[in-house]
Scaffold this motif. Structure first.
Motif, PDB file in Angstrom:
ATOM      1  N   LEU A 156     -13.184 -27.141  16.250  1.00  0.00           N
ATOM      2  CA  LEU A 156     -14.524 -26.761  15.824  1.00  0.00           C
ATOM      3  C   LEU A 156     -14.551 -26.702  14.309  1.00  0.00           C
ATOM      4  CD1 LEU A 156     -15.505 -23.878  18.306  1.00  0.00           C
ATOM      5  CD2 LEU A 156     -16.547 -26.141  18.163  1.00  0.00           C
ATOM      6  N   GLN A 157     -15.612 -27.242  13.731  1.00  0.00           N
ATOM      7  CA  GLN A 157     -15.769 -27.221  12.281  1.00  0.00           C
ATOM      8  C   GLN A 157     -16.347 -25.876  11.867  1.00  0.00           C
ATOM      9  OE1 GLN A 157     -17.437 -30.872  10.719  1.00  0.00           O
ATOM     10  NE2 GLN A 157     -18.439 -29.764   9.047  1.00  0.00           N
ATOM     11  N   VAL A 242      -8.332 -25.884  14.947  1.00  0.00           N
ATOM     12  CA  VAL A 242      -7.811 -26.900  15.859  1.00  0.00           C
ATOM     13  C   VAL A 242      -6.682 -26.335  16.713  1.00  0.00           C
ATOM     14  CG1 VAL A 242      -8.432 -28.824  14.349  1.00  0.00           C
ATOM     15  CG2 VAL A 242      -6.174 -27.775  14.134  1.00  0.00           C
ATOM     16  N   ALA A 243      -6.537 -26.928  17.895  1.00  0.00           N
ATOM     17  CA  ALA A 243      -5.441 -26.586  18.803  1.00  0.00           C
ATOM     18  C   ALA A 243      -5.380 -27.644  19.894  1.00  0.00           C
ATOM     19  CB  ALA A 243      -5.641 -25.201  19.420  1.00  0.00           C
ATOM     20  N   LEU A 256     -10.815 -15.344  19.906  1.00  0.00           N
ATOM     21  CA  LEU A 256     -10.672 -15.387  18.454  1.00  0.00           C
ATOM     22  C   LEU A 256     -11.604 -16.426  17.847  1.00  0.00           C
ATOM     23  CD1 LEU A 256      -9.297 -14.521  15.841  1.00  0.00           C
ATOM     24  CD2 LEU A 256      -7.491 -16.189  16.314  1.00  0.00           C
ATOM     25  N   VAL A 257     -11.690 -17.579  18.467  1.00  0.00           N
ATOM     26  CA  VAL A 257     -12.561 -18.632  17.954  1.00  0.00           C
ATOM     27  C   VAL A 257     -14.021 -18.178  17.963  1.00  0.00           C
ATOM     28  CG1 VAL A 257     -13.480 -20.930  18.443  1.00  0.00           C
ATOM     29  CG2 VAL A 257     -11.009 -20.532  18.528  1.00  0.00           C
ATOM     30  N   GLU A 258     -14.441 -17.546  19.039  1.00  0.00           N
ATOM     31  CA  GLU A 258     -15.819 -17.054  19.110  1.00  0.00           C
ATOM     32  C   GLU A 258     -16.094 -16.042  18.008  1.00  0.00           C
ATOM     33  OE1 GLU A 258     -16.231 -15.547  23.042  1.00  0.00           O
ATOM     34  OE2 GLU A 258     -16.185 -17.538  23.984  1.00  0.00           O
ATOM     35  N   PHE A 259     -15.129 -15.186  17.713  1.00  0.00           N
ATOM     36  CA  PHE A 259     -15.300 -14.190  16.665  1.00  0.00           C
ATOM     37  C   PHE A 259     -15.424 -14.858  15.299  1.00  0.00           C
ATOM     38  CE2 PHE A 259     -13.865 -11.188  13.461  1.00  0.00           C
ATOM     39  CZ  PHE A 259     -14.530 -10.028  13.810  1.00  0.00           C
ATOM     40  N   LEU A 260     -14.535 -15.820  15.025  1.00  0.00           N
ATOM     41  CA  LEU A 260     -14.554 -16.486  13.722  1.00  0.00           C
ATOM     42  C   LEU A 260     -15.813 -17.332  13.553  1.00  0.00           C
ATOM     43  CD1 LEU A 260     -10.812 -17.615  13.446  1.00  0.00           C
ATOM     44  CD2 LEU A 260     -11.921 -15.658  12.325  1.00  0.00           C
ATOM     45  N   MET A 261     -16.261 -17.975  14.605  1.00  0.00           N
ATOM     46  CA  MET A 261     -17.460 -18.810  14.498  1.00  0.00           C
ATOM     47  C   MET A 261     -18.731 -17.979  14.364  1.00  0.00           C
ATOM     48  SD  MET A 261     -16.319 -21.852  14.405  1.00  0.00           S
ATOM     49  CE  MET A 261     -17.874 -22.718  14.488  1.00  0.00           C
ATOM     50  N   ALA A 262     -18.676 -16.729  14.822  1.00  0.00           N
ATOM     51  CA  ALA A 262     -19.854 -15.864  14.729  1.00  0.00           C
ATOM     52  C   ALA A 262     -20.107 -15.420  13.288  1.00  0.00           C
ATOM     53  CB  ALA A 262     -19.689 -14.646  15.632  1.00  0.00           C
TER      54      ALA A 262
END
Length: 262
Positions: A156-157, A242-243, A256-262
């Motif tokens: 995700l960018q 990325v992963a 974690l990704v959802e938190f960072l993207m929020a």
């Protein structure tokens, strides 16, 4: 029969059909057509050399051969489930191994990881040096890379690919060059560095100006520690989370990704 030749998908279909005594209801459970269930059952019967079902006036019935192996088969599926759960449990839900560029860790990622841990005090982090670290060798959960895209990984960018020329108020009008930011035509660098971290450190020290990713310097611009001399303007590279797909599917990585993207 060798383990590599076990018809596992057909055995799964057989288990469903035996529980329902109906190809139609088994098909509904497995999200396939009744014809596909019938094909799998016939293929399994050919492999085993036995008949598994017989049709009667009351519907489907299991043959004695089918009944003889059914309990052991179901026990095997339960052991499969236990094995999968054991493997998943081996990956701690509270520990993250993360690779990220040094400059991005310091200016953007670390404060957000601190906020994530504030909501989840049991969380532990391990920072792996170098954004191009191999996921398998380092047992990484996720990486952040400055790139044109995720490549062969899931990703995700974090923000649009924007760049900006920045400097301090008192800096000379000299260019600081690094591999990720070509200089304008005719411009000459008084300082050549190896990466964005060195370029940013040089800019903050007042050595000159450099073109850097907007996301990297956004907060430094907002609080006045740096000023924008040119841009923001579209660039080619952005910061990507990325992963590999197995890591990307982990519940803890998704959180974690959802938190960072929020």
């Amino acid at each position: 029969m060798k383990r590599t030749h076990l018809p596992l998908n057909a055995l799964r279909v057989f288990d469903a059909a035996a529980r329902h005594l109906s190809f139609t209801r088994a098909a509904d459970e497995l999200a396939v057509t009744p014809a596909a269930v019938g094909q799998q059952i016939r293929a399994l019967e050919d492999v085993l050399g036995v008949v598994l079902f017989r049709r009667t006036s009351k519907g489907l019935e299991l043959t004695d051969e089918a009944v003889a192996g059914l309990d052991t088969l179901r026990e095997g599926f339960l052991r499969f489930e236990e094995s999968v759960q054991a493997m998943q449990a081996g990956q701690s839900s509270y520990s993250y191994a993360i690779a990220a560029p040094h400059e991005f860790w310091a200016t953007w990622l670390a404060p957000r990881l601190a906020a994530f841990r504030k909501e989840n005090p049991e969380i532990r982090y391990q920072l792996i040096a170098g954004e191009e670290v191999d996921f398998t060798e380092a047992n990484l959960d996720i990486a952040i890379r400055l790139a044109e895209g995720p490549g062969d990984l899931e990703g995700l960018q974090l923000a649009p690919a924007m760049r900006v020329v920045v400097a301090t108020d008192s800096a000379p009008d000299d260019w600081i060059a690094w591999p990720g930011a070509p200089l304008p035509d005719g411009a000459e660098a008084v300082l050549q560095v190896g990466n964005a971290a060195q370029a940013l450190a040089s800019v903050r020290a007042g050595l000159g100006k450099a073109m850097l990713p907007l996301l990297l310097v956004e907060e430094l611009l907002a609080d006045g520690r740096l000023k924008a001399l040119q841009g923001p303007e579209p660039g080619h590279r952005a910061y990507w989370l990325v992963a590999p797909r197995p890591q990307w599917r982990q519940k803890k990585v998704r959180q974690l990704v959802e938190f960072l993207m929020a």
